[in-house]
Scaffold this active site. Structure first.
Site, PDB file in Angstrom:
ATOM      1  N   LYS A   1      -2.221  -3.809   4.369  1.00 30.69           N
ATOM      2  CA  LYS A   1      -1.483  -4.145   3.138  1.00 30.69           C
ATOM      3  C   LYS A   1      -0.065  -3.618   3.288  1.00 30.69           C
ATOM      4  O   LYS A   1       0.136  -2.503   3.772  1.00 30.69           O
ATOM      5  CB  LYS A   1      -2.224  -3.500   1.957  1.00 30.69           C
TER       6      LYS A   1
ATOM      7  N   LYS B   1      -2.781  -8.214   3.111  1.00 31.77           N
ATOM      8  CA  LYS B   1      -2.478  -8.221   1.670  1.00 31.77           C
ATOM      9  C   LYS B   1      -0.993  -7.915   1.506  1.00 31.77           C
ATOM     10  O   LYS B   1      -0.510  -6.893   2.010  1.00 31.77           O
ATOM     11  CB  LYS B   1      -3.328  -7.185   0.943  1.00 31.77           C
TER      12      LYS B   1
ATOM     13  N   ASP C   1      -7.958   0.708  -1.527  1.00 32.31           N
ATOM     14  CA  ASP C   1      -6.637   0.507  -0.937  1.00 32.31           C
ATOM     15  C   ASP C   1      -6.093   1.889  -0.576  1.00 32.31           C
ATOM     16  O   ASP C   1      -5.629   2.633  -1.456  1.00 32.31           O
ATOM     17  CB  ASP C   1      -5.705  -0.203  -1.929  1.00 32.31           C
TER      18      ASP C   1
HETATM   19  O1  LIG Z   1      -0.420  -2.535  -4.855  1.00 30.52           O
HETATM   20  C1  LIG Z   1       0.301  -3.100  -5.609  1.00 30.52           C
HETATM   21  C2  LIG Z   1       1.625  -2.701  -6.039  1.00 30.52           C
HETATM   22  O2  LIG Z   1       1.678  -1.421  -6.577  1.00 30.52           O
HETATM   23  C3  LIG Z   1       2.123  -3.684  -7.016  1.00 30.52           C
HETATM   24  O3  LIG Z   1       3.502  -3.589  -7.043  1.00 30.52           O
HETATM   25  P1  LIG Z   1       4.350  -4.329  -8.176  1.00 30.52           P
HETATM   26  O4  LIG Z   1       4.180  -3.506  -9.417  1.00 30.52           O
HETATM   27  O5  LIG Z   1       5.734  -4.327  -7.656  1.00 30.52           O
HETATM   28  O6  LIG Z   1       3.778  -5.696  -8.351  1.00 30.52           O
END
Ligand SMILES: O=C[C@H](O)COP(=O)(O)O
Length: 324
Positions: free
Chosen positions: A221, A259, A158
């Site tokens: 994403k 994503k 990512d």
């Molecule tokens: O890539 C994913 C994010 O960092 C997840 O974010 P979150 O902690 O708000 O779910």
């Protein structure tokens, strides 16, 4: 030799056909990048504008896997990116991913090896972030992180877009970076480009998706979860529309997926993103989300929910289930 006008005409023809430039980047034996990005910034701009002009954004509801099903859990990248996370939390993350059947665990490069070992034999992959979370690191740095993650066994990356470069209209440079990383991490490694929608205007989201498709990324994403708002339905719908448009007429018919990530905490959030067309969710709340899914099924069968049996549900006060 082609003149600038010839090349511009070529871009316009390419755009009419709905296809994109292919990579013209190679790694030399010494590991240095030899790049001859095919188009100038102006030519990229012209192509992006044509994509924008021809977009149509759908309000339809995309199919969403049944709540509580294994397919639903497989939409989730179980994510732990906190800098102060301790080793035991990665053990918990992997154990939860095994138990709930998530698609991946998503971690920083230095934690990939541990997670690969923890998940051995489970079929659950390890995704590593690269250039997290600002995206402004230079290409050499991103290549080093990519190498580290791949050597440790990551199967998905990512990668944070250098969105400041994109905003400055430096499209050729952005393309060069993405195409180089694609070359370094060829298929079947899955590449996702984190575009950080909170920092982008509508037209910049389209530009970012165009760059990702040109460099043959697999996903775009929405967010890092560390900067501005997280995933929003309108951004997901715009990105899905871009992916659909950019796939039309491409030789392979290959379509990028979307994503949604950042701030997805509840089953309602998750379903909203999937129905907007996302096929993968990045969240640190995956355990809660699948638990809520099971709960809603139990309730619909008339059984008391686990929280009713136990008393009140704890508030979601921190970012990580394993912190409780
Ligand atoms: O890539 C994913 C994010 O960092 C997840 O974010 P979150 O902690 O708000 O779910």
């Amino acid at each position: 030799m082609a003149t600038a006008t010839d090349r511009k005409a070529s871009v316009a023809t390419t755009a009419r056909k709905g296809s994109l430039a292919s990579s013209a980047v190679a790694l030399t034996e010494s590991g240095a990048v030899r790049s001859s990005t095919r188009y100038s910034d102006e030519e990229w701009r012209s192509f992006i504008l044509q994509v924008e002009d021809s977009l149509s954004i759908s309000n339809t509801s995309y199919p969403c896997p049944a709540i509580g099903s294994p397919a639903f859990a497989k939409t989730i990248d179980h994510t732990l990116l906190k800098l102060d996370a301790r080793a035991v939390q990665f053990d918990d993350l992997c154990a939860e991913a095994r138990r709930d059947g998530f698609a991946t665990v998503c971690v920083r490069p230095q934690h990939v090896h541990k997670c690969v070992v923890d998940l051995k034999g489970s079929g659950i992959k390890v995704a590593s972030v690269v250039g997290f979370h600002e995206g402004a690191q230079d290409l050499y740095y991103k290549m080093q992180e990519t190498k580290q993650a791949l050597q440790a066994g990551a199967e998905e990356l990512d990668i944070v877009l250098n969105y400041e470069e994109l905003k400055a209209g430096l499209f050729a440079s952005v393309y060069n970076e993405l195409a180089t990383l694609r070359l370094q991490a060829p298929h079947p490694i899955l590449l996702k480009l984190i575009i950080e929608t909170s920092q982008l205007e509508h037209s910049e989201v389209i530009a970012a998706c165009t760059m990702a498709a040109a460099a043959k990324f697999d996903f775009v994403k929405t967010s890092t979860g560390f900067n501005g708002h997280g995933a929003r339905e309108e951004d997901v719908r715009l990105m899905v529309a871009c992916c659909e448009k950019l796939a039309v007429g491409s030789k392979s018919g290959r379509k990028m997926q979307v994503k949604a990530s950042g701030g997805i905490k509840t089953i309602e959030d998750a379903v909203k993103m999937l129905e907007a067309g996302a096929s993968r969710l990045g969240t640190s709340g995956g355990v809660w989300i699948v638990k809520e899914g099971r709960e809603s099924i139990e309730q619909s069968r008339g059984q008391p929910s686990v929280y009713e049996r136990r008393g009140s549900r704890p508030a979601l006060a921190t970012r990580l289930f394993t912190d409780y």
